[in-house]
Design an enzyme around this catalytic site. Structure first.
Site, PDB file in Angstrom:
ATOM      1  N   PRO A  49       0.811  -1.227   0.000  1.00  0.00           N
ATOM      2  CG  PRO A  49       0.100  -0.925   2.205  1.00  0.00           C
ATOM      3  CD  PRO A  49       0.821  -1.891   1.303  1.00  0.00           C
ATOM      4  CG  ASP A  88       0.828   2.268   4.945  1.00  0.00           C
ATOM      5  OD1 ASP A  88       0.147   1.775   5.856  1.00  0.00           O
ATOM      6  OD2 ASP A  88       2.069   2.321   4.984  1.00  0.00           O
ATOM      7  CD1 TRP A 522       7.469   1.275   9.442  1.00  0.00           C
ATOM      8  CD2 TRP A 522       7.336   0.299   7.435  1.00  0.00           C
ATOM      9  NE1 TRP A 522       7.990   2.144   8.523  1.00  0.00           N
ATOM     10  CE2 TRP A 522       7.930   1.563   7.278  1.00  0.00           C
ATOM     11  CE3 TRP A 522       7.140  -0.493   6.302  1.00  0.00           C
ATOM     12  CZ2 TRP A 522       8.347   2.065   6.050  1.00  0.00           C
ATOM     13  CZ3 TRP A 522       7.553  -0.011   5.078  1.00  0.00           C
ATOM     14  CH2 TRP A 522       8.143   1.262   4.965  1.00  0.00           C
ATOM     15  CD  GLN A 560       9.016  -0.641   1.073  1.00  0.00           C
ATOM     16  OE1 GLN A 560       8.715  -1.120   2.158  1.00  0.00           O
ATOM     17  NE2 GLN A 560       8.896   0.663   0.833  1.00  0.00           N
ATOM     18  CD1 TRP A 564       4.291  -4.314   3.412  1.00  0.00           C
ATOM     19  CD2 TRP A 564       4.726  -4.815   1.287  1.00  0.00           C
ATOM     20  NE1 TRP A 564       3.187  -4.935   2.903  1.00  0.00           N
ATOM     21  CE2 TRP A 564       3.429  -5.262   1.595  1.00  0.00           C
ATOM     22  CE3 TRP A 564       5.216  -5.011   0.000  1.00  0.00           C
ATOM     23  CZ2 TRP A 564       2.615  -5.901   0.665  1.00  0.00           C
ATOM     24  CZ3 TRP A 564       4.402  -5.645  -0.939  1.00  0.00           C
ATOM     25  CH2 TRP A 564       3.120  -6.090  -0.603  1.00  0.00           C
ATOM     26  CE  LYS A 597      18.238   9.559  -2.074  1.00  0.00           C
ATOM     27  NZ  LYS A 597      18.484   9.424  -0.641  1.00  0.00           N
ATOM     28  CE  LYS A 600       9.191  18.282  -4.058  1.00  0.00           C
ATOM     29  NZ  LYS A 600       8.569  17.684  -2.896  1.00  0.00           N
TER      30      LYS A 600
END
Ligand SMILES: [Zn+2]
Ligand SMILES: [Zn+2]
Length: 942
Positions: A49, A88, A522, A560, A564, A597, A600
């Site tokens: 999610p 989530d 989590w 993850q 997750w 990477k 912004k």
């Protein structure tokens, strides 16, 4: 299907994709796909999610198209794939956003939103959170639909809903009943801004390389004149909390005379001393044990019989610092255990907000990680002659993964789940999982599991699943697994509502109250295989769970493995279930084109819509699948997407356009020349290859095989068959039609839009290619593929020989010689045409040659008059057609040629060829002067 493909311009894939989306919507294709017959049964997919409280970014598109491709493939293969969406919704990320929105920061302010009324304040705060989580739902839905990620957005699981929370409670209670939950006062990674502990998997996501001020401190030995024990720390803020020094029992220490004073440090760390000194004594660490030293700061609560002494500890080494470890009981995991062992006082010199407490005079109220505070600490040491030196120290330091505040290791009461108890089963379960890339299993993920800590499950926060533990003053505790057990039915299962529910204590006559903590967010997503169905409370949830466990496939980004992927496996293992997923694609991160990477602050972030609107979704999807292996970092820029489009998708599109020029000539029966058989055999081979790679979740190789095939169809099959198409040869259109139809199916999971267009244009039978079946592979004729490959190799070598000997391809040559391979007539004909030679001989000779690909290929480059004239004739044709074009003539315009006398020799032999090839009625010899080729002047008259 009725989509008009002729209007699809190659430059506007994006606009055309929208028409496909319209068609899908109009005809309800997704619903039809979900209802498609599924003789193979269920293929289970779990949606990890996302949170809808921020705009979806490019890396979300990456994950989503990888999530999409496998279910599309499996559905074509005859499986049914439920694609339940999920959101989530809890946790710090949302809380931080709300703090920002309300212009407040930290827990005291949250609990004072309604002045003086914490309960009303939390009510307001959580209501804001609940609202905030849907801030970007529309944007998520719009992007999900546009990128062709087929997901059931109408019936998602939502982690904040009561039925989801109740399910989480049930899961938690299972663990409780197995004795896997405990409360402990421990040093935990702690965010002082958020006011909560974090779990080790959260900490693992927030490391940064930073330069900190480290200090060498002198601890004055009591009763020895001018003698100091040297210690070192990278966290000056822990110095006021110092209560002990630790040395290694068997480590060698030295007393060093510097002239002014005596310093004590490990022998192996003498290198830190500068200037002149003399070693006056050498002792084992055990000899230092029991020495008393003067405290650095005067803190009454830290004074005790055990304080400010030297102890031996087995975690001490002499590989860095001074070989003497400064111990602040409350601020280090080792320190705490050690302090408990020898009975050092447990007193916090730092409060929960990260500020020094009043007892630390001179520093009270100052934030510990503030550089000014560090300076004040160092000034204090300097003033008391306790500073030996300082240096900048570069190391990895953990920051709060959400608010970026540096974490403090800080002793607190926390709730834990004994994951370390089930470590062996975690490791065993991991072995049953197919990881792509495979090195993750025993590498990044396996190593993580080997060093697993207990799960710090509690968060001292507001917007999360409330910990379902009720406690009595008498110490009695009860874990609750449903709302029913609480005796409530219609309240929201969030703070502060559940906090108000009290239970009768079974041990005494008092009331039990809920503990204040909420759960690590989590846990919410880690328990989704169970909670997404509301198991066991919701009707039908048992069947749903049984039919959807474990997942056949999940895909997310590589981070993850700490998130997750880990919590899914953890929750399942704690519940004694098998691994919750069988196959997992672990995606590398997206970087910018130069390998940095995207951020912004750097201004190098690429917005998904920008890519999609410029190049279309198929191009983006294709680029993601084909650019590098799934687990590799992805250097992304617009140029790459454009290239992916040009190199594969536009080639496919151009083949389709070529087909459409001739499609009316289809007869229903396929031609069967060597070239036709070859392309069908390559199609069969490609079908097998793509399927093989898809079955192994290797999407990169699958797309590359498709790319190769599409390129060969264009540059070999179509190019070599142009004459046959033009002359109306029977069956050749049918071959191309078949190839395009099957290719549209092969490419459908990857680029669902262009696949739909091609499928429709070549008369696919179903309403959508996505309702069709995955193609059966035809027969692969290995012999034929080999012969054609050899033929193409000879062409390649022959072309190289021509180039090296400055022989234009238009100039016919007498012969090419092949030694080491034998080819049948059909291929000899191809060679003659491709290489423009009169003859192919199989022999060795002394012509210019190359040995390559297991054969020797020689080219006869000697020209006789006949060959030379033919070469000139071809050159003339090319030039005249160029002149026609420049003059703006169309194919119906006829011309007359005027050629200088020098051209007579060529025309004597090749007049008919030249006239026909240039659409000329006649030739006149005389004064011509517009263009000259090889000494022959030419003009044309319309
Ligand atoms: Zn934080
Ligand atoms: Zn009680």
């Amino acid at each position: 299907m009725t989509v008009d493909v002729t209007c699809m311009s190659t430059n506007n894939f994006a606009e055309e994709e929208k028409k496909v989306l319209e068609m899908w919507k109009e005809k309800g294709i997704f619903d039809l796909v979900q209802k498609k017959e599924s003789p193979e049964g269920d293929f289970v997919f779990y949606e990890g999610p996302p949170t809808a409280n921020a705009k979806p970014a490019l890396h979300h598109v990456l994950a989503r198209v990888f999530k999409d491709v496998i279910p599309r493939y499996k559905i074509m293969q005859g499986f049914h794939v439920d694609r339940k969406a999920g959101w989530d919704t809890h946790g710090l990320p949302v809380e931080l956003q709300v703090e920002k929105k309300l212009g407040i920061s930290g827990k005291p302010q949250i609990e004072n939103i309604v002045p003086g009324d914490p309960v009303a304040s939390i009510k307001k705060f959580n209501a804001e959170c609940k609202d905030m989580v849907w801030g970007f739902l529309d944007e998520w839905s719009r992007l999900t639909e546009r990128i062709g990620f087929w997901l059931d957005l109408d019936d998602p699981y939502v982690t904040y809903e009561n039925e989801y929370i109740e399910s989480l409670w049930w899961v938690f209670k299972q663990m409780w009943e197995r004795g896997l939950v405990y409360q402990s006062h421990k040093v935990v990674p702690y965010c002082s801004r958020c006011g909560t502990a974090l779990s080790s998997h959260e900490v693992a996501q927030g490391y940064q390389t930073v330069k900190d001020r480290s200090v060498f401190v002198k601890f004055k030995v009591v009763d020895e004149k001018d003698a100091y024990i040297l210690s070192w720390t990278t966290t000056p803020w822990t110095l006021p909390g110092n209560v002990a020094l630790a040395v290694g029992d068997g480590v060698d220490y030295v007393y060093v005379d510097t002239g002014d004073e005596t310093l004590i440090l490990a022998k192996n760390r003498l290198e830190i001393l500068e200037g002149e000194y003399k070693v006056v004594k050498e002792v084992k660490g055990s000899k230092l044990v029991g020495l008393s030293y003067e405290s650095l700061f005067d803190i009454p609560s830290l004074k005790s019989d055990t304080s400010y002494k030297v102890y031996a500890a087995d975690f001490v080494t002499d590989v860095d610092g001074t070989g003497v470890v400064h111990t602040a009981v409350m601020y280090g995991i080792d320190d705490y255990e050690f302090g408990e062992g020898v009975g050092l006082p447990k007193f916090h010199t730092v409060d929960e907000e990260g500020n020094f407490v009043d007892e630390v005079s001179g520093l009270a109220g100052k934030y510990v990680k503030d550089p000014k505070t560090e300076q004040a600490i160092i000034d204090h040491l300097t003033a008391n002659n306790l500073l030996f030196g300082e240096e900048m120290y570069e190391h990895e330091y953990p920051f709060c993964w959400r608010c970026k505040t540096p974490l403090l290791y800080y002793a607190r009461d926390s709730w834990f789940i004994r994951v370390s108890d089930v470590k062996d089963r975690l490791v065993a379960n991991n072995q049953t999982i197919n990881w792509e890339p495979s090195h993750i299993k025993d590498g990044r993920f396996g190593e993580w599991l080997n060093n697993i800590h207990d799960w710090a499950i509690s968060r001292e926060r507001y917007w999360g699943t409330p910990l379902p533990i009720w406690m009595c003053e008498c110490g009695e505790m009860k874990c609750v697994g449903s709302a029913k057990e609480l005796g409530v039915s219609d309240i929201e299962l969030h703070r502060p509502y559940v906090d108000e529910v009290e239970l009768d204590c079974e041990k005494c006559d008092k009331k039990m109250k809920r503990v204040p903590e909420v759960m690590d967010v989590w846990f919410d997503s880690g328990a989704m295989p169970i909670a997404q169905w509301g198991f066991p409370h919701k009707e039908g949830s048992e069947d749903q769970l049984n039919n959807h466990y474990p997942a056949d496939y999940i895909a997310e980004a590589i981070d993850q493995t700490r998130g997750w992927f880990y919590t899914l496996l953890s929750v399942a293992t704690l519940l004694e279930k098998e691994a919750p997923y069988k196959n997992v694609i672990c995606l590398g991160h997206i970087l910018d084109g130069k390998g940095f990477k995207m951020s912004k602050s750097k201004g190098n972030v690429v917005e998904p819509w920008e890519v999609i609107n410029t190049h279309g979704v198929d191009a983006l999807r294709w680029h993601f699948f084909s650019m590098s292996a799934a687990g590799e970092p992805k250097r992304f820029d617009m140029k790459g997407v454009d290239q992916a489009k040009r190199r594969t998708l536009m080639i496919l599109w151009n083949v389709l356009k070529f087909y459409e020029l001739y499609k009316d000539g289809a007869t229903g029966k396929m031609a069967d020349s060597a070239l036709d058989k070859w392309v069908l055999s390559r199609l069969a081979e490609t079908t097998q290859t793509v399927q093989g790679h898809l079955d192994k979740y290797d999407l990169t190789r699958a797309t590359r095989a498709l790319h190769d095939f599409i390129t060969e169809v264009s540059t070999w099959y179509v190019r070599r068959s142009r004459g046959r198409f033009k002359s109306g040869e029977e069956g050749v259109v049918d071959v191309l039609k078949h190839v395009l139809l099957e290719t549209s199916k092969l490419i459908a999971p990857f680029t669902p839009f262009i696949a739909e267009r091609v499928y429709g244009a070549v008369g696919g039978e179903k309403e959508s290619v996505h309702l069709d079946d995955w193609p059966e592979s035809g027969k692969v004729d290995e012999e034929l593929l080999k012969a054609m490959q050899q033929t193409r190799d000879v062409v390649e070598i022959g072309m190289r020989l021509r180039a090296e000997n400055s022989m234009k391809v238009r100039q016919p040559l007498a012969a090419i010689a092949i030694d080491g391979a034998k080819l049948e007539d059909a291929y000899i004909e191809i060679l003659k045409e491709e290489l423009n030679v009169k003859e192919v001989v199989f022999e060795k000779n002394d012509w210019p040659s190359h040995e390559d690909k297991g054969m020797t290929v020689g080219l006869n480059i000697e020209l006789n008059d006949e060959l030379r004239l033919e070469g000139v004739a071809r050159e003339l044709v090319r030039t005249i057609n160029g002149m026609r074009k420049d003059a703006g003539l169309t194919i119906t315009d006829r011309i007359t040629l005027i050629v200088s006398e020098s051209g007579k020799a060529v025309f004597n032999v090749h007049e008919e060829y030249i006239l026909v090839s240039t659409k000329s009625d006649s030739v006149e010899f005389g004064d011509a002067g517009d263009v000259e080729v090889g000494g022959i002047a030419i003009s044309i008259i319309k």
